[in-house]
Design an enzyme around this catalytic site. Structure first.
Site, PDB file in Angstrom:
ATOM      1  N   THR A   1       0.877  -1.178   0.000  1.00  0.00           N
ATOM      2  CA  THR A   1       0.000   0.000   0.000  1.00  0.00           C
ATOM      3  C   THR A   1       0.908   1.220   0.000  1.00  0.00           C
ATOM      4  OG1 THR A   1      -1.822  -1.063   1.148  1.00  0.00           O
ATOM      5  CG2 THR A   1      -1.594   1.303   1.488  1.00  0.00           C
TER       6      THR A   1
ATOM      7  N   VAL B   1     -13.874  -3.231   1.899  1.00  0.00           N
ATOM      8  CA  VAL B   1     -13.182  -1.941   1.925  1.00  0.00           C
ATOM      9  C   VAL B   1     -12.305  -1.889   3.171  1.00  0.00           C
ATOM     10  CG1 VAL B   1     -13.457   0.566   2.001  1.00  0.00           C
ATOM     11  CG2 VAL B   1     -15.102  -0.814   0.708  1.00  0.00           C
TER      12      VAL B   1
ATOM     13  N   GLY C   1      -6.278  -3.366   7.695  1.00  0.00           N
ATOM     14  CA  GLY C   1      -7.343  -2.365   7.640  1.00  0.00           C
ATOM     15  C   GLY C   1      -8.462  -2.549   8.638  1.00  0.00           C
TER      16      GLY C   1
END
Ligand code: ASP
Length: 351
Positions: free
Chosen positions: A217, A246, A271
């Site tokens: 990322t 997401v 995440g």
């Protein structure tokens, strides 16, 4: 007598120089990351390491050129992130990981610390530089966050460049996808090290089927000469993630946050934890509300809160005085920084 006078004089001069150094603030600061994870020396061949270091340096150079020239932090982070999105070595844009359905679903966000304006996109396909679409959402739409086909339609109206599936297809990422599918062990994060012990030397480069060494990322934070902060993040998320999943990267306050009152943060890591720990905003809030320094605030969230929750990863952060912090609780994090007072420097491992 003469000796005493000159000794006192030297002492004063030295003290003066030290104080000057201590109070000297950089005119600008840029910090970038290319993902955190199980990045140890035995996982990267010297050639791959040199290639990645070169790309991190290129990203720093692209952003610094803008800052040096008096450009905005927003432009600098956009430029730096684009360089990393265009590289197949990072899990963003071109080198994005694949979902369980074998597709690339991209997430990105950006925030302007001057105005608290923000833009984000999630689950978009075939967008060459998702950071540019996040920025268009911020600047050209009345919204903060757009997803999927709606965001893609908006991209078309803004002349945002697209690319076909082949552009995003790298053997390395496809190998990770196949590996995850075979093992059926669910989504794999860029920073997972589940099969670390079995890893052959250079696994990241030579063995695309080894799905446990994924990093990449990307993100950037900056302070410009006008004293403004900005932050941005871009990712493909996690390998074999469910269609529609997401992560934190497009969530303002979790993966990205910038506020001229305190700091700018871009995160990388698991995440699901970063969302619940509201990582990026929490670091800035700690500075704003409790007077902690940037380093103290960043360490508290990354090395304490996240660790207690079990969330792996790291952040890059810069404050309104140009101080920077890059804590990570993983083995490594691709990172780099440059300021008006310090030459560009990139790092990968803990040491
Ligand atoms: N934070 C990203 C996500 O969970 C992944 C990463 O940073 O490696 O989607």
């Amino acid at each position: 007598m003469w000796l005493r006078t000159s000794l006192i004089l030297t002492l004063f001069l030295t003290l003066g120089a030290c104080m000057k150094e201590e109070t000297q603030k950089p005119e600008y600061t840029l910090v970038i990351h290319g993902g955190a994870g199980t990045i140890t020396r035995d996982k990267l061949t010297p050639e791959k390491e040199a290639e990645i270091r070169g790309e991190l340096n290129a990203a720093l150079a692209a952003g610094e050129a803008i800052l040096k020239d008096g450009g905005t932090a927003l432009d600098a982070i956009t430029a730096a992130i684009q360089v990393m999105e265009n590289s197949p070595n990072f899990n963003a844009g071109r080198g994005a990981v694949f979902t369980a359905e074998g597709k690339n679903e991209l997430d990105s966000s950006i925030m302007d610390g001057r105005t608290l304006d923000a833009g984000a996109v999630s689950g978009v396909k075939n967008i060459k530089n998702p950071i540019l679409l996040a920025r268009a959402v911020m600047e050209k739409s009345p919204h903060v966050m757009m997803m999927g086909t709606g965001a893609e339609k908006f991209a078309a109206t803004q002349g945002i460049e697209t690319a076909d599936d082949a552009y995003f297809h790298t053997d390395y990422r496809w190998g990770q996808y196949e590996d995850a599918k075979t093992k059926k062990n669910g989504p794999l994060l860029d920073h997972d090290g589940k099969a670390e012990e079995e890893a052959p030397k250079g696994a990241m480069n030579d063995d695309p089927l080894n799905g446990d060494y994924k990093f990449g990322t990307v993100g950037a934070v900056a302070l410009d000469k006008q004293g403004s902060l900005a932050a941005g993040t871009s990712t493909g998320g996690m390998t074999y993630k469910m269609h529609g999943r997401v992560g934190d990267s497009p969530i303002i306050g979790a993966g990205t946050y910038a506020n001229n009152k305190s700091c700018a943060v871009s995160a990388t890591g698991h995440g699901e934890f970063f969302i619940r720990a509201t990582v990026a905003r929490n670091v800035c809030a700690l500075m704003e509300y409790s007077g902690k320094s940037l380093q103290q605030a960043a360490d508290r969230i990354v090395m304490q809160e996240l660790v207690e929750m079990g969330g792996d990863g790291g952040i890059i952060a810069v404050d309104k005085d140009g101080n920077y912090a890059m804590p990570f609780n993983t083995a490594g994090m691709f990172r780099g920084h440059v300021t008006s007072l310090e030459a560009a420097k990139v790092g990968i491992y803990k040491d």
